[in-house]
Motif scaffolding. Sequence first.
Motif, PDB file in Angstrom:
ATOM      1  N   GLU A  51      14.374  71.708 -12.391  1.00 38.89           N
ATOM      2  CA  GLU A  51      13.072  72.080 -12.937  1.00 38.89           C
ATOM      3  C   GLU A  51      12.047  72.039 -11.813  1.00 38.89           C
ATOM      4  O   GLU A  51      12.071  71.150 -10.962  1.00 38.89           O
ATOM      5  N   SER A  52      11.167  73.031 -11.864  1.00 41.85           N
ATOM      6  CA  SER A  52      10.092  73.080 -10.876  1.00 41.85           C
ATOM      7  C   SER A  52       8.764  73.131 -11.612  1.00 41.85           C
ATOM      8  O   SER A  52       8.726  73.130 -12.839  1.00 41.85           O
ATOM      9  N   VAL A  53       7.700  73.221 -10.838  1.00 42.92           N
ATOM     10  CA  VAL A  53       6.385  73.339 -11.448  1.00 42.92           C
ATOM     11  C   VAL A  53       6.253  74.671 -12.180  1.00 42.92           C
ATOM     12  O   VAL A  53       5.424  74.816 -13.064  1.00 42.92           O
ATOM     13  N   LYS A  54       7.104  75.644 -11.849  1.00 43.51           N
ATOM     14  CA  LYS A  54       7.045  76.975 -12.465  1.00 43.51           C
ATOM     15  C   LYS A  54       7.993  77.132 -13.641  1.00 43.51           C
ATOM     16  O   LYS A  54       7.672  77.815 -14.612  1.00 43.51           O
ATOM     17  N   ALA A  55       9.219  76.574 -13.534  1.00 44.52           N
ATOM     18  CA  ALA A  55      10.246  76.886 -14.531  1.00 44.52           C
ATOM     19  C   ALA A  55      11.378  75.874 -14.509  1.00 44.52           C
ATOM     20  O   ALA A  55      11.543  75.127 -13.554  1.00 44.52           O
ATOM     21  N   ALA A  56      12.159  75.896 -15.587  1.00 38.52           N
ATOM     22  CA  ALA A  56      13.407  75.122 -15.635  1.00 38.52           C
ATOM     23  C   ALA A  56      14.540  76.125 -15.550  1.00 38.52           C
ATOM     24  O   ALA A  56      14.463  77.230 -16.084  1.00 38.52           O
ATOM     25  N   SER A  57      15.607  75.735 -14.879  1.00 37.07           N
ATOM     26  CA  SER A  57      16.712  76.661 -14.690  1.00 37.07           C
ATOM     27  C   SER A  57      18.029  75.896 -14.665  1.00 37.07           C
ATOM     28  O   SER A  57      18.079  74.737 -14.239  1.00 37.07           O
ATOM     29  N   GLU A  58      19.073  76.543 -15.143  1.00 42.02           N
ATOM     30  CA  GLU A  58      20.401  75.951 -15.056  1.00 42.02           C
ATOM     31  C   GLU A  58      21.012  76.300 -13.702  1.00 42.02           C
ATOM     32  O   GLU A  58      20.706  77.341 -13.117  1.00 42.02           O
ATOM     33  N   VAL A  59      21.865  75.418 -13.237  1.00 46.55           N
ATOM     34  CA  VAL A  59      22.701  75.699 -12.074  1.00 46.55           C
ATOM     35  C   VAL A  59      24.102  75.891 -12.637  1.00 46.55           C
ATOM     36  O   VAL A  59      24.602  75.025 -13.355  1.00 46.55           O
ATOM     37  N   GLY A  79       9.747  77.342  -6.580  1.00 45.70           N
ATOM     38  CA  GLY A  79       8.581  76.568  -6.175  1.00 45.70           C
ATOM     39  C   GLY A  79       8.955  75.094  -6.073  1.00 45.70           C
ATOM     40  O   GLY A  79      10.135  74.758  -5.942  1.00 45.70           O
ATOM     41  N   ASP A  80       7.981  74.214  -6.148  1.00 43.11           N
ATOM     42  CA  ASP A  80       8.223  72.782  -5.946  1.00 43.11           C
ATOM     43  C   ASP A  80       9.128  72.211  -7.036  1.00 43.11           C
ATOM     44  O   ASP A  80       8.755  72.198  -8.214  1.00 43.11           O
ATOM     45  N   VAL A  81      10.286  71.722  -6.631  1.00 40.87           N
ATOM     46  CA  VAL A  81      11.245  71.132  -7.562  1.00 40.87           C
ATOM     47  C   VAL A  81      10.786  69.716  -7.908  1.00 40.87           C
ATOM     48  O   VAL A  81      10.498  68.909  -7.020  1.00 40.87           O
ATOM     49  N   VAL A  82      10.705  69.430  -9.226  1.00 36.12           N
ATOM     50  CA  VAL A  82      10.197  68.132  -9.676  1.00 36.12           C
ATOM     51  C   VAL A  82      11.241  67.319 -10.444  1.00 36.12           C
ATOM     52  O   VAL A  82      11.055  66.127 -10.673  1.00 36.12           O
ATOM     53  N   PHE A  83      12.346  67.963 -10.836  1.00 38.21           N
ATOM     54  CA  PHE A  83      13.378  67.255 -11.609  1.00 38.21           C
ATOM     55  C   PHE A  83      14.728  67.914 -11.361  1.00 38.21           C
ATOM     56  O   PHE A  83      14.828  69.137 -11.332  1.00 38.21           O
ATOM     57  N   VAL A  84      15.750  67.075 -11.181  1.00 38.12           N
ATOM     58  CA  VAL A  84      17.117  67.571 -11.017  1.00 38.12           C
ATOM     59  C   VAL A  84      18.052  66.710 -11.854  1.00 38.12           C
ATOM     60  O   VAL A  84      17.916  65.486 -11.885  1.00 38.12           O
ATOM     61  N   GLU A  85      18.961  67.357 -12.549  1.00 36.02           N
ATOM     62  CA  GLU A  85      20.024  66.650 -13.278  1.00 36.02           C
ATOM     63  C   GLU A  85      21.350  67.159 -12.740  1.00 36.02           C
ATOM     64  O   GLU A  85      21.601  68.367 -12.744  1.00 36.02           O
ATOM     65  N   VAL A  86      22.180  66.244 -12.242  1.00 33.03           N
ATOM     66  CA  VAL A  86      23.484  66.620 -11.688  1.00 33.03           C
ATOM     67  C   VAL A  86      24.591  66.225 -12.664  1.00 33.03           C
ATOM     68  O   VAL A  86      24.400  65.328 -13.483  1.00 33.03           O
ATOM     69  N   PRO A  87      25.750  66.899 -12.598  1.00 32.06           N
ATOM     70  CA  PRO A  87      26.842  66.556 -13.516  1.00 32.06           C
ATOM     71  C   PRO A  87      27.495  65.229 -13.152  1.00 32.06           C
ATOM     72  O   PRO A  87      27.422  64.783 -12.006  1.00 32.06           O
ATOM     73  N   SER A 136      18.455  79.081  -0.540  1.00 28.04           N
ATOM     74  CA  SER A 136      17.084  78.999  -0.059  1.00 28.04           C
ATOM     75  C   SER A 136      16.198  79.977  -0.832  1.00 28.04           C
ATOM     76  O   SER A 136      15.069  79.662  -1.204  1.00 28.04           O
ATOM     77  N   PHE A 137      16.745  81.175  -1.112  1.00 33.65           N
ATOM     78  CA  PHE A 137      16.001  82.164  -1.906  1.00 33.65           C
ATOM     79  C   PHE A 137      15.672  81.597  -3.286  1.00 33.65           C
ATOM     80  O   PHE A 137      14.545  81.729  -3.763  1.00 33.65           O
ATOM     81  N   ALA A 138      16.652  80.960  -3.923  1.00 35.32           N
ATOM     82  CA  ALA A 138      16.440  80.417  -5.274  1.00 35.32           C
ATOM     83  C   ALA A 138      15.354  79.354  -5.277  1.00 35.32           C
ATOM     84  O   ALA A 138      14.465  79.367  -6.138  1.00 35.32           O
ATOM     85  N   GLN A 139      15.404  78.432  -4.316  1.00 36.11           N
ATOM     86  CA  GLN A 139      14.386  77.378  -4.314  1.00 36.11           C
ATOM     87  C   GLN A 139      13.018  77.957  -4.015  1.00 36.11           C
ATOM     88  O   GLN A 139      12.016  77.483  -4.532  1.00 36.11           O
ATOM     89  N   SER A 140      12.945  79.029  -3.215  1.00 32.90           N
ATOM     90  CA  SER A 140      11.647  79.630  -2.914  1.00 32.90           C
ATOM     91  C   SER A 140      11.066  80.306  -4.159  1.00 32.90           C
ATOM     92  O   SER A 140       9.851  80.334  -4.345  1.00 32.90           O
ATOM     93  N   GLN A 141      11.929  80.837  -5.029  1.00 36.76           N
ATOM     94  CA  GLN A 141      11.480  81.447  -6.281  1.00 36.76           C
ATOM     95  C   GLN A 141      11.025  80.384  -7.281  1.00 36.76           C
ATOM     96  O   GLN A 141      10.095  80.609  -8.053  1.00 36.76           O
TER      97      GLN A 141
END
Length: 125
Positions: free
Chosen positions: A57-65, A33-41, A26-31
């Motif tokens: 990817e969110s409106v703020k940044a892209a990040s790896e999981v 912001g609005d998630v706009v794209f997800v790629e799953v394995p 929950s902390f990660a998603q709050s950092q």
Amino acid sequence: MSTIYFTEDHEWIAVEDGVGTVGITSFAQSQLGDVVFVEVPEVGVSLEKGGEAAVVESVKAASEVYSPVTGDVVESNEALPDSPGTVNEDPEGEGWFFKVKLTDLSELDGLMDQAAYDAFVADHS
């Protein structure tokens, strides 16, 4: 009942019968912001502990999981690419990314429990 562990990269893994369900906290998603794209394995992919497993990817940044453990993907959350906002709405529930069959259960020993993760977040925010 599953046992939940956390990583310093803000992933969670709920382990039951040697299979872990992985998502972001929950902390990660709050950092993010609005998630706009997800790629799953893809199912069948082998993951290494700490290796890239998914993309968010969110409106703020892209990040790896990153995968908290080594193992093979046995299921991906196929609904997420079409409904990436689920990660914001229910990050530690319906917003899970993938399920992995653990190769080595002892890898869980290096992860945090809820209390340790809460303290980690408090120290780093």
